[in-house]
Design an enzyme around this catalytic site. Structure first.
Site, PDB file in Angstrom:
ATOM      1  N   HIS A  18       0.870  -1.187   0.000  1.00  0.00           N
ATOM      2  CA  HIS A  18       0.000   0.000   0.000  1.00  0.00           C
ATOM      3  C   HIS A  18       0.902   1.229   0.000  1.00  0.00           C
ATOM      4  O   HIS A  18       1.290   1.746   1.052  1.00  0.00           O
ATOM      5  CB  HIS A  18      -0.925  -0.038   1.225  1.00  0.00           C
ATOM      6  CG  HIS A  18      -1.966   1.046   1.224  1.00  0.00           C
ATOM      7  ND1 HIS A  18      -3.200   0.894   1.815  1.00  0.00           N
ATOM      8  CD2 HIS A  18      -1.959   2.305   0.706  1.00  0.00           C
ATOM      9  CE1 HIS A  18      -3.902   1.994   1.666  1.00  0.00           C
ATOM     10  NE2 HIS A  18      -3.161   2.881   0.995  1.00  0.00           N
ATOM     11  N   HIS A  20       1.470   4.816  -2.435  1.00  0.00           N
ATOM     12  CA  HIS A  20       1.160   5.675  -3.582  1.00  0.00           C
ATOM     13  C   HIS A  20       2.457   6.342  -3.999  1.00  0.00           C
ATOM     14  O   HIS A  20       3.023   7.123  -3.207  1.00  0.00           O
ATOM     15  CB  HIS A  20       0.137   6.745  -3.189  1.00  0.00           C
ATOM     16  CG  HIS A  20      -1.152   6.174  -2.671  1.00  0.00           C
ATOM     17  ND1 HIS A  20      -2.274   6.020  -3.459  1.00  0.00           N
ATOM     18  CD2 HIS A  20      -1.492   5.693  -1.440  1.00  0.00           C
ATOM     19  CE1 HIS A  20      -3.248   5.489  -2.739  1.00  0.00           C
ATOM     20  NE2 HIS A  20      -2.799   5.278  -1.512  1.00  0.00           N
ATOM     21  N   HIS A 198      -9.448   1.041  -1.784  1.00  0.00           N
ATOM     22  CA  HIS A 198      -9.432   1.667  -0.465  1.00  0.00           C
ATOM     23  C   HIS A 198     -10.864   1.614   0.076  1.00  0.00           C
ATOM     24  O   HIS A 198     -11.813   2.020  -0.614  1.00  0.00           O
ATOM     25  CB  HIS A 198      -9.029   3.137  -0.562  1.00  0.00           C
ATOM     26  CG  HIS A 198      -7.562   3.375  -0.772  1.00  0.00           C
ATOM     27  ND1 HIS A 198      -6.847   2.808  -1.783  1.00  0.00           N
ATOM     28  CD2 HIS A 198      -6.683   4.143  -0.060  1.00  0.00           C
ATOM     29  CE1 HIS A 198      -5.590   3.209  -1.704  1.00  0.00           C
ATOM     30  NE2 HIS A 198      -5.461   4.022  -0.663  1.00  0.00           N
ATOM     31  N   GLU A 201     -11.340   3.427   5.387  1.00  0.00           N
ATOM     32  CA  GLU A 201     -10.301   4.335   5.913  1.00  0.00           C
ATOM     33  C   GLU A 201     -10.992   5.439   6.709  1.00  0.00           C
ATOM     34  O   GLU A 201     -10.705   5.635   7.884  1.00  0.00           O
ATOM     35  CB  GLU A 201      -9.476   4.918   4.749  1.00  0.00           C
ATOM     36  CG  GLU A 201      -8.375   5.885   5.204  1.00  0.00           C
ATOM     37  CD  GLU A 201      -7.639   6.547   4.044  1.00  0.00           C
ATOM     38  OE1 GLU A 201      -8.149   6.509   2.896  1.00  0.00           O
ATOM     39  OE2 GLU A 201      -6.545   7.120   4.298  1.00  0.00           O
ATOM     40  N   ASP A 279       1.705   4.024   2.883  1.00  0.00           N
ATOM     41  CA  ASP A 279       0.686   4.848   2.213  1.00  0.00           C
ATOM     42  C   ASP A 279       1.320   6.004   1.437  1.00  0.00           C
ATOM     43  O   ASP A 279       1.555   5.877   0.228  1.00  0.00           O
ATOM     44  CB  ASP A 279      -0.350   5.349   3.238  1.00  0.00           C
ATOM     45  CG  ASP A 279      -1.712   5.642   2.626  1.00  0.00           C
ATOM     46  OD1 ASP A 279      -1.886   5.422   1.421  1.00  0.00           O
ATOM     47  OD2 ASP A 279      -2.611   6.097   3.362  1.00  0.00           O
ATOM     48  N   ASP A 280       1.584   7.114   2.107  1.00  0.00           N
ATOM     49  CA  ASP A 280       2.178   8.302   1.475  1.00  0.00           C
ATOM     50  C   ASP A 280       3.302   8.798   2.392  1.00  0.00           C
ATOM     51  O   ASP A 280       3.131   9.793   3.119  1.00  0.00           O
ATOM     52  CB  ASP A 280       1.115   9.405   1.309  1.00  0.00           C
ATOM     53  CG  ASP A 280      -0.050   8.931   0.463  1.00  0.00           C
ATOM     54  OD1 ASP A 280       0.082   8.904  -0.770  1.00  0.00           O
ATOM     55  OD2 ASP A 280      -1.092   8.559   1.046  1.00  0.00           O
TER      56      ASP A 280
HETATM   57  N1  ADE Z   1      -4.473   8.728  -2.261  1.00  0.00           N
HETATM   58  C1  ADE Z   1      -3.244   8.793  -1.714  1.00  0.00           C
HETATM   59  N2  ADE Z   1      -3.282   8.423  -0.442  1.00  0.00           N
HETATM   60  C2  ADE Z   1      -4.567   8.102  -0.147  1.00  0.00           C
HETATM   61  C3  ADE Z   1      -5.234   7.640   1.001  1.00  0.00           C
HETATM   62  N3  ADE Z   1      -4.609   7.430   2.169  1.00  0.00           N
HETATM   63  N4  ADE Z   1      -6.551   7.430   0.925  1.00  0.00           N
HETATM   64  C4  ADE Z   1      -7.213   7.644  -0.218  1.00  0.00           C
HETATM   65  N5  ADE Z   1      -6.625   8.072  -1.322  1.00  0.00           N
HETATM   66  C5  ADE Z   1      -5.306   8.305  -1.303  1.00  0.00           C
HETATM   67 ZN    ZN Z   2      -3.692   4.709   0.270  1.00  0.00          ZN
END
Ligand code: ADE
Ligand code: ZN
Length: 341
Positions: A18, A20, A198, A201, A279-280
């Site tokens: 997971h 991005h 997703h 969340e 994630d990011d």
């Molecule tokens: N795009 C990038 N990170 C995300 C996240 N945590 N949830 C939904 N879309 C995303």
């Molecule tokens: Zn994500």
């Protein structure tokens, strides 16, 4: 943290499922690319960027995420972004990554699909050759945009089936539940792309259920709210549907009040196939091993839990079953070496 736990987190081979790629854009590279491509940003310095990264919810983050990625314009930019991430996680003992990318966020502002894909793929190939990191690409549909635009992205992806393995669903969960994308997921499955999404969340357990029932996903990204629904937990455990959880992301987006509220251990104890991911990472203050470290301490994980999480990351991956054992054996070998000291 004990020396053993530290060494295990550092050295255990791991997969990240997971991630991005646009969320790995570090402030330094963002500012450098803004200069290189003549893009105006509301930041002058790395400190300005850091100050802006205070989020109250997913949408707060997404607004800056989409603005930040406006500096990505050429194939070289996408290559540099991807290579920087791969070098970083190579140091975290990552050996496999299943990476999301958001083509609509680029084609929408005039950057060609092939420019995006070309830069990412060339970096992934270099990583295979030079770092021994294997990968699969997951193309995400942006759920805040209409389904017709997702169909345009799917049409592009169909020309590149050799490089794109799966499709996902990301962006704003509130107000955009999975059934809005039933038709494009059905078409994607027919084209041979594996579906993931997703769900849960920021949205309710119902979004996890419809991701399974309507989109027919094989993996749920996040899935936190599923834990509020015992019948759903039972179903996920029975089906062995993986959840790709992201502790530091949940903390920074205020999905959980403290890292000790991360549902990772609860999900493991309920028999779910749970994995830990970043994630990011550039936006949420930590890469893969930072996430392992944060929950190890806060959830009081033992060495067995850490090993289980590393093994889960391969078990939940789209690596062919016949190749998974090699990764599990590599983990056992590292455990043996670490224990020898
Ligand atoms: N795009 C990038 N990170 C995300 C996240 N945590 N949830 C939904 N879309 C995303
Ligand atoms: Zn994500």
């Amino acid at each position: 943290m004990t020396d053993l736990a530290n060494a295990l987190i550092d050295r255990l081979p791991k997969a990240e499922l997971h991630l991005h790629i646009e969320g790995t854009l570090e402030p330094e590279l963002m500012l450098a690319l803004a200069k290189r491509n003549n893009v105006k940003l509301p930041y002058e310095t790395v400190e300005d960027v850091a100050k802006a990264y205070e989020f109250d919810c997913l949408q707060d983050f997404l607004d800056l995420y989409y603005m930040g990625m406006s500096v990505l314009q050429t194939e070289q930019d996408f290559h540099d972004l991807t290579w920087a991430y791969l070098l970083k996680v190579h140091a975290d003992s990552l050996t496999h990554v299943e990476m999301f990318f958001d083509p609509q966020a680029h084609t929408d502002r005039g950057v060609a699909f092939e420019t995006v894909l070309g830069g990412i793929v060339s970096a992934l190939e270099k990583a295979k050759n030079e770092l021994g990191i294997t990968s699969k690409l997951i193309m995400c549909f942006l759920r805040h945009l209409p389904e017709e635009q997702a169909f345009d992205a799917l049409e592009c992806a169909c020309k590149h089936k050799d490089h794109i393995h799966a499709v996902g669903l990301d962006s704003s969960e509130k107000g955009f539940p999975p059934p809005l994308f039933e038709r494009v997921f059905e078409a994607s499955r027919k084209e041979g792309f594996i579906p993931v999404a997703h769900a849960g969340e920021e949205g309710p357990a119902e979004n996890v259920r419809t991701a399974l029932d309507v989109l027919k996903v094989e993996r749920v990204d996040h899935g936190n709210s599923a834990l509020t629904d015992p019948a759903l937990v039972q179903r996920l455990a029975k089906q062995r549907t993986p959840l790709t959880m992201c502790p530091l992301s949940n903390l920074r987006l205020k999905g959980i009040p403290t890292i000790g509220d991360s549902p990772v251990k609860k999900a493991m104890d309920a028999g779910l196939l749970v994995t830990v991911n970043s994630d990011d990472p550039s936006y949420f203050g930590g890469y893969l091993n930072d996430n392992y470290r944060a929950i190890h301490k806060a959830l009081d994980l033992d060495e067995h839990d850490l090993i289980t999480l590393a093994k889960n990351s391969f078990a939940a991956s789209f690596i062919p079953d016949r190749e998974k054992q090699g990764h599990i054996d590599a983990i056992d070998k590292v455990v043996e070496d670490v224990k020898k000291g």
